[in-house]
Design a protein around this motif. Sequence first.
Motif, PDB file in Angstrom:
ATOM      1  N   VAL A  36      -5.738  -3.338   3.879  1.00  0.00           N
ATOM      2  CA  VAL A  36      -4.770  -4.019   3.022  1.00  0.00           C
ATOM      3  C   VAL A  36      -3.454  -4.177   3.772  1.00  0.00           C
ATOM      4  O   VAL A  36      -2.968  -3.239   4.395  1.00  0.00           O
ATOM      5  N   LEU A  37      -2.876  -5.372   3.676  1.00  0.00           N
ATOM      6  CA  LEU A  37      -1.539  -5.639   4.228  1.00  0.00           C
ATOM      7  C   LEU A  37      -0.608  -5.953   3.069  1.00  0.00           C
ATOM      8  O   LEU A  37      -0.943  -6.739   2.189  1.00  0.00           O
ATOM      9  N   ILE A  38       0.552  -5.332   3.068  1.00  0.00           N
ATOM     10  CA  ILE A  38       1.599  -5.640   2.083  1.00  0.00           C
ATOM     11  C   ILE A  38       2.833  -6.066   2.861  1.00  0.00           C
ATOM     12  O   ILE A  38       3.289  -5.343   3.749  1.00  0.00           O
ATOM     13  N   VAL A  39       3.334  -7.266   2.562  1.00  0.00           N
ATOM     14  CA  VAL A  39       4.491  -7.809   3.269  1.00  0.00           C
ATOM     15  C   VAL A  39       5.605  -8.017   2.260  1.00  0.00           C
ATOM     16  O   VAL A  39       5.519  -8.890   1.388  1.00  0.00           O
ATOM     17  N   ASP A  40       6.634  -7.203   2.354  1.00  0.00           N
ATOM     18  CA  ASP A  40       7.772  -7.306   1.445  1.00  0.00           C
ATOM     19  C   ASP A  40       8.975  -6.623   2.077  1.00  0.00           C
ATOM     20  O   ASP A  40       8.827  -5.586   2.715  1.00  0.00           O
ATOM     21  N   ASP A  41      10.142  -7.204   1.883  1.00  0.00           N
ATOM     22  CA  ASP A  41      11.362  -6.611   2.429  1.00  0.00           C
ATOM     23  C   ASP A  41      11.887  -5.481   1.545  1.00  0.00           C
ATOM     24  O   ASP A  41      12.749  -4.721   1.962  1.00  0.00           O
ATOM     25  N   ASP A  42      11.351  -5.339   0.342  1.00  0.00           N
ATOM     26  CA  ASP A  42      11.751  -4.289  -0.588  1.00  0.00           C
ATOM     27  C   ASP A  42      10.851  -3.069  -0.364  1.00  0.00           C
ATOM     28  O   ASP A  42       9.663  -3.090  -0.689  1.00  0.00           O
ATOM     29  N   LYS A  43      11.421  -2.024   0.207  1.00  0.00           N
ATOM     30  CA  LYS A  43      10.648  -0.832   0.557  1.00  0.00           C
ATOM     31  C   LYS A  43      10.014  -0.180  -0.666  1.00  0.00           C
ATOM     32  O   LYS A  43       8.918   0.387  -0.572  1.00  0.00           O
ATOM     33  N   SER A  44      10.623  -0.294  -1.830  1.00  0.00           N
ATOM     34  CA  SER A  44      10.023   0.306  -3.031  1.00  0.00           C
ATOM     35  C   SER A  44       8.710  -0.394  -3.393  1.00  0.00           C
ATOM     36  O   SER A  44       7.789   0.233  -3.913  1.00  0.00           O
TER      37      SER A  44
END
Length: 186
Positions: A36-44
């Motif tokens: 799984v890859l999760i791409v988000d600038d929000d660390k939460s």
Amino acid sequence: HGVYSRQRWPSCDNANRYSESVSRFDRSDNMDSFEVLIVDDDKSVTDLLLGQFKDRPDIHVIAASSARDAMDVVKKHFFHVAFVDMQLTKNTADGMGVFNYLRNSRPSCKAILLTAYPDVYQKELFVLFNPLFPQAHGAIDKSDYALFATTVVDKLSAAWLLGKRVVVGLPALAELVRLKAANTDV
């Protein structure tokens, strides 16, 4: 910004060397996990998915905080599903670059859009969900992310991990075709 992972990944060179040296394998270590890859600038947001599956050795989650980091990770690893935020930089739809890259380099990866601004990025949504050339397999509003992202991973990983898969390389495939042809001639 950077790439976060709870797992140490093998180098791409080792994976390529392994796949070239093995012409047939049945549910090897490379296939006994769901990536799984999760791409988000929000660390939460990324921490939620990383934390949700940290005790599952069969599910590996990697998080990237920028489009560039995501593309670097995708160059080196195979993913079954990718959750990609549309807006990784304020007022910019830079997640589109990640969707394009996934479609071109990892077409079997199911790309899921994450957004808190569906009204702002309507033009991009039409591009992503174009029925002739779809780039995304679904969308999750970030307000529903905690519930739906884990459900998507649970359902897709169950289908992958419980399914019987046999991967056959070209030499082995040619041999199987030859044997089948020899058996039908008799």
